[in-house]
Scaffold this motif. Sequence first.
Motif, mmCIF file in Angstrom:
data_model
loop_
_atom_site.group_PDB
_atom_site.id
_atom_site.type_symbol
_atom_site.label_atom_id
_atom_site.label_comp_id
_atom_site.label_asym_id
_atom_site.label_seq_id
_atom_site.Cartn_x
_atom_site.Cartn_y
_atom_site.Cartn_z
ATOM 1 N N GLN A 15 0.846 -1.192 0.000
ATOM 2 C CA GLN A 15 0.000 0.000 0.000
ATOM 3 C C GLN A 15 0.883 1.245 0.000
ATOM 4 O O GLN A 15 1.854 1.319 0.742
ATOM 5 C CB GLN A 15 -0.895 -0.004 1.242
ATOM 6 N N LYS A 16 0.571 2.218 -0.852
ATOM 7 C CA LYS A 16 1.384 3.436 -0.963
ATOM 8 C C LYS A 16 1.097 4.379 0.209
ATOM 9 O O LYS A 16 -0.050 4.544 0.607
ATOM 10 C CB LYS A 16 1.079 4.167 -2.264
ATOM 11 N N VAL A 17 2.170 4.953 0.742
ATOM 12 C CA VAL A 17 2.067 5.936 1.824
ATOM 13 C C VAL A 17 2.877 7.173 1.443
ATOM 14 O O VAL A 17 3.912 7.066 0.777
ATOM 15 C CB VAL A 17 2.552 5.374 3.179
ATOM 16 N N SER A 71 -3.700 8.435 3.216
ATOM 17 C CA SER A 71 -4.997 9.112 3.119
ATOM 18 C C SER A 71 -6.133 8.250 3.654
ATOM 19 O O SER A 71 -7.151 8.775 4.105
ATOM 20 C CB SER A 71 -5.269 9.525 1.669
ATOM 21 N N ALA A 72 -5.967 6.921 3.648
ATOM 22 C CA ALA A 72 -7.011 6.030 4.176
ATOM 23 C C ALA A 72 -7.219 6.247 5.670
ATOM 24 O O ALA A 72 -8.271 5.894 6.206
ATOM 25 C CB ALA A 72 -6.648 4.566 3.916
ATOM 26 N N LEU A 73 -6.234 6.837 6.347
ATOM 27 C CA LEU A 73 -6.342 7.092 7.785
ATOM 28 C C LEU A 73 -6.332 8.589 8.091
ATOM 29 O O LEU A 73 -6.007 9.004 9.201
ATOM 30 C CB LEU A 73 -5.197 6.396 8.528
ATOM 31 N N ALA A 74 -6.705 9.401 7.111
ATOM 32 C CA ALA A 74 -6.730 10.855 7.262
ATOM 33 C C ALA A 74 -7.809 11.269 8.272
ATOM 34 O O ALA A 74 -8.760 10.511 8.528
ATOM 35 C CB ALA A 74 -7.005 11.507 5.910
ATOM 36 N N LEU A 100 -3.679 -2.292 7.257
ATOM 37 C CA LEU A 100 -2.918 -1.066 7.043
ATOM 38 C C LEU A 100 -2.905 -0.231 8.323
ATOM 39 O O LEU A 100 -1.859 0.265 8.734
ATOM 40 C CB LEU A 100 -3.507 -0.258 5.885
ATOM 41 N N GLY A 101 -4.065 -0.109 8.950
ATOM 42 C CA GLY A 101 -4.145 0.629 10.208
ATOM 43 C C GLY A 101 -3.230 0.040 11.263
ATOM 44 O O GLY A 101 -2.519 0.762 11.970
ATOM 45 N N THR A 102 -3.210 -1.275 11.362
ATOM 46 C CA THR A 102 -2.350 -1.949 12.334
ATOM 47 C C THR A 102 -0.881 -1.678 12.046
ATOM 48 O O THR A 102 -0.100 -1.378 12.948
ATOM 49 C CB THR A 102 -2.618 -3.468 12.320
ATOM 50 N N THR A 114 -6.290 4.350 17.079
ATOM 51 C CA THR A 114 -6.505 3.021 17.653
ATOM 52 C C THR A 114 -7.934 2.880 18.138
ATOM 53 O O THR A 114 -8.616 1.895 17.838
ATOM 54 C CB THR A 114 -5.526 2.780 18.833
ATOM 55 N N GLU A 115 -8.409 3.877 18.871
ATOM 56 C CA GLU A 115 -9.764 3.837 19.422
ATOM 57 C C GLU A 115 -10.820 3.843 18.321
ATOM 58 O O GLU A 115 -11.775 3.061 18.353
ATOM 59 C CB GLU A 115 -9.969 5.036 20.350
ATOM 60 N N VAL A 116 -10.626 4.696 17.322
ATOM 61 C CA VAL A 116 -11.600 4.785 16.218
ATOM 62 C C VAL A 116 -11.652 3.468 15.450
ATOM 63 O O VAL A 116 -12.745 2.969 15.132
ATOM 64 C CB VAL A 116 -11.264 5.966 15.274
ATOM 65 N N LEU A 117 -10.494 2.871 15.156
ATOM 66 C CA LEU A 117 -10.477 1.600 14.421
ATOM 67 C C LEU A 117 -11.125 0.486 15.234
ATOM 68 O O LEU A 117 -11.894 -0.320 14.688
ATOM 69 C CB LEU A 117 -9.049 1.227 14.029
ATOM 70 N N ASN A 118 -10.852 0.427 16.532
ATOM 71 C CA ASN A 118 -11.477 -0.592 17.390
ATOM 72 C C ASN A 118 -12.989 -0.449 17.414
ATOM 73 O O ASN A 118 -13.721 -1.430 17.230
ATOM 74 C CB ASN A 118 -10.928 -0.514 18.822
ATOM 75 N N GLU A 119 -13.468 0.761 17.658
ATOM 76 C CA GLU A 119 -14.913 0.994 17.730
ATOM 77 C C GLU A 119 -15.586 0.744 16.386
ATOM 78 O O GLU A 119 -16.682 0.196 16.323
ATOM 79 C CB GLU A 119 -15.206 2.416 18.234
ATOM 80 N N SER A 120 -14.920 1.136 15.304
ATOM 81 C CA SER A 120 -15.480 0.916 13.968
ATOM 82 C C SER A 120 -15.605 -0.570 13.668
ATOM 83 O O SER A 120 -16.638 -1.021 13.165
ATOM 84 C CB SER A 120 -14.596 1.565 12.897
ATOM 85 N N PHE A 121 -14.554 -1.326 13.995
ATOM 86 C CA PHE A 121 -14.598 -2.761 13.725
ATOM 87 C C PHE A 121 -15.715 -3.426 14.523
ATOM 88 O O PHE A 121 -16.468 -4.246 13.988
ATOM 89 C CB PHE A 121 -13.254 -3.423 14.027
#
Length: 177
Positions: A15-17, A71-74, A100-102, A114-121
């Motif tokens: 994945q491009k960063v 940008s996926a984590l913007a 990618l988030g991990t 971390t919190e947003v990804l956990n709650e979203s999942f």
Amino acid sequence: MGSYYDVDAILTDSQKVPCTFELTVSGLGFLEGNMSGDMKQGSKVELPLWLGEMLALSLNTSSLVTLDPPSALAPRVMNALKADPRMVDLRALAPHFYNLGTRILEIFEEEEITEVLNESFKSRAAVIADQAHNPRGALGEGADFMRGLDENERQLFRAAHDSAKAVRTWMTDLKKK
């Protein structure tokens, strides 16, 4: 980080960063499309995660590049996930969004992400389980949501769907006895 042969890990690392060069490096201009030139200090390029991470951590005193979150984590994506995680098309952002988030969180320590990804999942997993037990929902009004699942969520859907199917088969077999 997955196994050396883990296809999902390989695809995540490709994945491009966004990266910013902190030093001028001769002969790397081709990364910007400048075939014979140098990569100038301050140049911004998108590199595969594995390469950006390696260059960011390569020197002991200072880094060759500064890695920026993709940008996926913007912030706009994080705000959309906070508002309603079910409405975000994760697959369009990154097919391996949670991986990618991990990986990014291994580099940057961002508690809010971390919190947003956990709650979203968690929120999305409940909808995925519901859709897996009710296939008509996945084909009807839930179809747009299902198309936006990242690879981890797709595996979760398959596991939930297959287990629900196995339980129905088991119940049918019990009734026959």
